[in-house]
Design an enzyme around this catalytic site. Structure first.
Site, mmCIF file in Angstrom:
data_model
loop_
_atom_site.group_PDB
_atom_site.id
_atom_site.type_symbol
_atom_site.label_atom_id
_atom_site.label_comp_id
_atom_site.label_asym_id
_atom_site.label_seq_id
_atom_site.Cartn_x
_atom_site.Cartn_y
_atom_site.Cartn_z
ATOM 1 N N GLU A 107 2.924 5.161 -3.752
ATOM 2 C CA GLU A 107 3.012 6.194 -4.808
ATOM 3 C C GLU A 107 4.408 6.807 -4.905
ATOM 4 O O GLU A 107 4.786 7.171 -6.017
ATOM 5 C CB GLU A 107 1.951 7.283 -4.553
ATOM 6 C CG GLU A 107 0.525 6.813 -4.713
ATOM 7 C CD GLU A 107 0.070 5.838 -3.621
ATOM 8 O OE1 GLU A 107 0.576 5.953 -2.478
ATOM 9 O OE2 GLU A 107 -0.767 4.980 -3.916
ATOM 10 N N ASP A 167 0.859 -1.193 0.000
ATOM 11 C CA ASP A 167 0.000 0.000 0.000
ATOM 12 C C ASP A 167 0.899 1.249 0.000
ATOM 13 O O ASP A 167 2.113 1.136 0.175
ATOM 14 C CB ASP A 167 -0.859 -0.082 1.274
ATOM 15 C CG ASP A 167 -1.963 0.950 1.319
ATOM 16 O OD1 ASP A 167 -2.339 1.488 0.271
ATOM 17 O OD2 ASP A 167 -2.450 1.226 2.439
ATOM 18 N N ASP A 174 -8.922 4.750 -1.996
ATOM 19 C CA ASP A 174 -9.829 5.164 -0.914
ATOM 20 C C ASP A 174 -11.097 5.827 -1.440
ATOM 21 O O ASP A 174 -11.238 7.058 -1.427
ATOM 22 C CB ASP A 174 -9.086 6.082 0.049
ATOM 23 C CG ASP A 174 -7.968 5.339 0.760
ATOM 24 O OD1 ASP A 174 -7.890 4.098 0.617
ATOM 25 O OD2 ASP A 174 -7.177 5.988 1.451
HETATM 26 C C1 NOJ Z 1 -4.599 3.422 2.650
HETATM 27 C C2 NOJ Z 1 -5.280 2.352 1.850
HETATM 28 O O1 NOJ Z 1 -5.782 2.881 0.658
HETATM 29 C C3 NOJ Z 1 -6.371 1.706 2.694
HETATM 30 O O2 NOJ Z 1 -6.991 0.696 1.952
HETATM 31 C C4 NOJ Z 1 -5.778 1.158 3.964
HETATM 32 O O3 NOJ Z 1 -6.803 0.627 4.757
HETATM 33 C C5 NOJ Z 1 -5.070 2.273 4.716
HETATM 34 N N1 NOJ Z 1 -4.067 2.862 3.863
HETATM 35 C C6 NOJ Z 1 -4.426 1.789 6.010
HETATM 36 O O4 NOJ Z 1 -3.408 0.905 5.766
#
Ligand code: NOJ
Length: 920
Positions: free
Chosen positions: A511, A508, A584
């Protein structure tokens, strides 16, 4: 950056994930990005004042052909009115079957004393090294001649030919003798060559602006030292006779690319943008600089091989599509694909950048995730409740907080005291676990110290370790651009995974997300292996990370299981090693709606293993939205429920009936169709074909379908779905081409085409109460499913198949089935089943095998225990019994025709790994 500013940004980013709406002011607009504003202005001026000779010409005396690498070379000369002339080396090749044209324009730079010694002074030209699967080989250039003021180049083996004009840099690209694309038609080529600030005035063209050439005036980014000054590249491409372009993921926008005139261009810049704005061209997490266009007769694709911050303007001035690509740095490296259909373009594109990975079968099942399951007993509780409620799932996910103080590669000791035990417990139940590992590592613990010690951290502009802030506070970031960086990162998994096959990894925030960074990410002047600025490699960073993760896991598993890696950010080529999701999103109807075009755009650009968080990551969804989101989400190639840490728990076993059974039905439907999905994944792995397939891919001659992005096909199966994405809906209309369509749920014929067919788009009205997903099965297809309930994919392997035959207007249909062990790489050495079914004239159904594994276990149960035939208006064609030939056996079986729409053959005793015929 001032300390107060730093605190403000840090506070903002860590809390944005929790509460606020995304605030656009944190991201640049084109007019606050120096190079974007300059290139747009240049484009405007050059088009207004197009009477003088081109500033860019080809030096005829420099032309040469290289027979070893089958390439054409020449120098592009940039003539500046002050008298300065620059030589920009140009190279062109025909790749693959000759219908893929690649060219590049580089800059030769003389050494500059004034540049920091830590920097590599050449332009970054290695994006292709990451994006391409292998180094592509070129076919010989056989046709080469000068005709008037142009050089004509072609390759015998292909239908493509190009004309390169000498007195301007203009390229006509022909496909089957039709002009398909024009490069630099509008003279927007702009190559900002290296010059010092003092000499800038001599180096400008009259149409150029010098806005922000040597400093960045965007809020908070004044610390960007911009050592090279202006170095952007830009170029225009016209798609001749194409009025639809699509692709270019990832944007929360329509599938068909919109005109950008008067608004913002599309931007490709990996950014952490929770609550991204629906319907905008703002950048999000993934960035694939690839577009496709098609008309009734042909298709074309364009891949801009550049990983720097990139903006693209589009225009449809009537009869053509125009695009203008602007990148902050890097070289011009372009690949143009020419073919008859868009599917062939994606095939060629994924031939170059790599085929989407074939995931292990468990990974294409249902995933249950949440930020966060707190401890081992929480996980086991969710697991047993899912089983009690008969909600099948394959993999449960642990987010950030399973770690010890957000230190990746560690476990919170009291919550997960014995990870190996947890994995074993899950494994014994037929389930897997995925855990989150981000590329930032908290300062001062074993893993970050190892990164620093091995000199494989991202560096700041002076060449020291770069420190920024993310979840654990001050952190370092792995730099996987070097071979050593990749190895160090890959090896970190060795102890962590400990050979456990049912553990997958979620990269995660890659970027990379940097809470105190400008536009949420690493400073553009930070430095990677080889002395290249982050500016030049930004969009491909995530690929280097998740690829290193994948390679590390592949080494550890050593062929026993296919690694499963999910990445948030992605670039062209990411499909080789990872799946992704749309980041998100929010639990509201417009995010459900936009998820479909987003997943479709990724699917045409090779990134087929994609989904969106069900039922929205942020906020609490209402019940109706949850139901509709599962009904839509079951079709995402990557099918995961996930929710943010401040939302209410919403595991499906918590729902009350009838909502509970609607959600259960949706999840179970995915499992019933696993054979169809797995076959679609197999084909995607073979030729890049979309799994969630846009209408225009299935019916490319109906060009209006390019604008239809609220319905889709499932691979080649003929299953056509239009999920309900609006509140209070009980009826919908599905757009179809001429043909025969059956309601998927009961095979009731919905439309019978005339045998002559027309090219009009028609509508089929369909009831869509909360209990119903609008699905059609198009005539001409045969699909495979498994009908029982099992708790996860592995248990379906022992179940027999049902075939559903949906004849077209002529009584014909065909379909296929792929099966393997669902886990290992044995399919690569032939241990897989591939069967083809065909139905002819309402008279004969045949099963044929194209590949049968020598290991009989490899394909699971192959018995076909039931065959359902949609009889449409042809009830009379099917008798009461059928004759079956299977091996040396011949027998007769009864047909159940008690339903008005289907004829059912139960227990035909035929197998998908054998050849057989059934006569009606
Ligand atoms: C950002 C991610 O996009 C999300 O899916 C995740 O739950 C959070 N980071 C926490 O790790």
């Amino acid at each position: 950056m001032q300390f107060s500013r730093f605190l403000q940004l840090f506070f903002f980013w860590s809390h944005l994930h929790a509460v606020s709406a995304f605030d656009q002011y944190l991201l640049r607009k084109c007019n606050t990005a120096g190079f974007c504003k300059r290139n747009r202005q240049y484009a405007e001026n050059i088009q207004r004042n197009n009477t003088h000779p081109s500033y860019y010409v080809i030096d005829e005396s420099s032309i040469r052909y290289d027979g070893n690498e089958n390439s054409f070379h020449a120098n592009v000369i940039k003539n500046i009115p002050s008298g300065i002339k620059l030589e920009l080396p140009f190279k062109l090749q025909f790749l693959q079957d000759g219908n893929v044209v690649r060219f590049s324009i580089d800059e030769i730079r003389s050494y500059k004393d004034y540049l920091p010694k830590v920097l590599n002074q050449r332009r970054y030209n290695e994006t292709s090294k990451w994006a391409f699967a292998d180094s592509p080989s070129a076919v010989p250039i056989t046709e080469r001649k000068k005709v008037e003021n142009k050089i004509v180049i072609g390759s015998n083996s292909s239908d493509s030919r190009i004309e390169l004009f000498l007195d301007s840099f203009l390229i006509n690209v022909y496909w089957k003798n039709q002009l398909s694309m024009v490069v630099n038609e509008r003279s927007l080529l702009n190559y900002e060559h290296l010059r010092s600030k003092d000499e800038n005035f001599k180096n400008l063209l009259p149409e150029e602006s010098d806005f922000d050439m040597f400093h960045d005036s965007f809020n908070y980014s004044r610390s960007d030292t911009m050592p090279f000054g202006p170095e952007s590249v830009s170029l225009d491409f016209t798609f001749n006779e194409f009025e639809n372009l699509y692709g270019l993921p990832e944007h929360p926008a329509s599938f068909r690319i919109e005109e950008t005139i008067g608004g913002e261009p599309y931007r490709l810049f990996a950014a952490d943008v929770p609550r991204y704005d629906v319907g905008t061209r703002m950048p999000t997490y993934g960035n694939i600089p690839f577009v496709i266009g098609n008309n009734e007769k042909s298709a074309a694709g364009l891949f801009w091989v550049n990983a720097a911050d990139t903006w693209i303007d589009f225009k449809y001035p009537g009869g053509k599509a125009q695009s203008h690509w602007m990148s902050e740095t890097g070289i011009i490296d372009v690949v143009m694909f020419l073919a008859d259909t868009p599917m062939e373009i994606t095939d060629k594109y994924t031939n170059l950048t790599g085929r989407p990975t074939l995931p292990k079968e468990a990974a294409i099942g249902h995933h249950q995730s949440r930020w966060n399951y707190y401890n081992e007993s929480d996980v086991m509780n969710v697991d047993s409740n899912m089983e009690k409620g008969e909600f099948p799932y394959d993999i449960i996910w642990l987010d950030l907080d399973y770690t010890d103080e957000k230190k990746f590669f560690t476990w919170k000791p009291d919550a997960f005291p014995n990870p190996a035990r947890l994995l074993k417990r899950l494994g014994d139940l037929g389930r897997g676990l995925v855990v989150l590992i981000d590329p930032h590592l908290k300062k001062d613990y074993y893993y970050s110290n190892t990164v620093v010690k091995n000199d494989v951290a991202i560096k700041n502009r002076t060449g020291q370790t770069f420190f920024g802030t993310c979840w654990p506070g001050v952190s370092v970031w792995i730099d996987t651009f070097s071979e050593l960086g990749g190895k160090v990162w890959g090896n970190f998994y060795r102890n962590f995974v400990n050979g456990t096959k049912n553990l997958g990894i979620w990269n995660d925030m890659d970027e990379p997300s940097v809470f105190d960074g400008i536009e949420t990410t690493a400073p553009k002047n930070s430095i990677h292996a080889g002395g290249f600025e982050h500016r030049a490699v930004h969009n491909v960073y995530s690929l280097t990370v998740h690829q290193a993760t994948y390679n590390g896991l592949a080494n550890i598993f050593n062929g026993t299981t296919r690694p499963f890696v999910l990445t948030r950010s992605h670039f062209a080529g990411s499909q080789r090693t990872a799946g992704t999701w749309t980041g998100d999103n929010v639990a509201s109807w417009n995010y459900l709606q936009i998820s479909i075009p987003m997943v479709l755009s990724s699917n045409v650009a090779g990134m087929s293993f994609t989904g969106a968080d069900i039922a929205g990551f942020l906020d609490n969804p209402e019940d109706e939205l949850i139901i509709r989101w599962y009904q839509a989400g079951l079709w995402y190639p990557f099918f995961r429920a996930h929710a943010q840490n401040e939302t209410r728990r919403r595991e499906p076993f918590l729902f009350k009936d009838p909502m509970r059974s609607y959600v259960r039905n949706a999840i179970q439907l995915r499992y019933h169709l696993l054979p169809t999905f797995y076959t679609a994944f197999f084909k995607s792995n073979l030729n890049g074909s979309p799994i969630m397939k846009p209408m225009i891919f299935e019916k490319p001659k109906h060009t209006n379908f390019a604008a239809v992005d609220d319905q889709f096909y499932v691979g080649d199966s003929g299953i056509l779905v239009k999920p309900i994405v609006k509140k209070n809906t009980s009826f919908t209309q599905i757009q179809v081409a001429d043909g025969v369509y059956y309601d998927f749920h009961n095979l009731k014929p919905q439309k019978i085409a005339s045998k002559n067919g027309t090219s009009d788009i028609k509508y089929i009205g369909i009831a869509a109460g909360l209990d119903k997903i609008p699905i059609l099965l198009e005539g001409g297809h045969i699909i495979t499913k498994r009908e029982s309930y099992r708790k996860s994919s592995v248990f379906y392997r022992n179940d027999p198949y049902t075939l559903v035959v949906a004849p077209d207007a002529f009584g014909n249909a065909c379909g296929d089935l792929y099966a393997d062990d669902g886990e290992t790489w044995a399919h690569k050495s032939g241990q897989y089943l591939y069967s083809v079914f065909s139905f002819q004239d309402f008279r004969c159904l045949m099963g044929n095998t194209a590949n049968v594994p020598s290991n009989h276990e490899a394909a699971g149960n192959t018995l076909i225990d039931k065959i359902v035939i949609a009889i449409g208006n042809n009830n009379a064609s099917i008798g009461d019994t059928v004759k079956i030939n299977s091996g040396d056996q011949q027998y007769t079986v009864n047909v159940d025709k008690s339903s008005p729409y289907e004829a059912i053959i139960t227990h035909p005793m035929v197998y998908a790994n054998e050849t057989w015929q059934i006569y009606f």
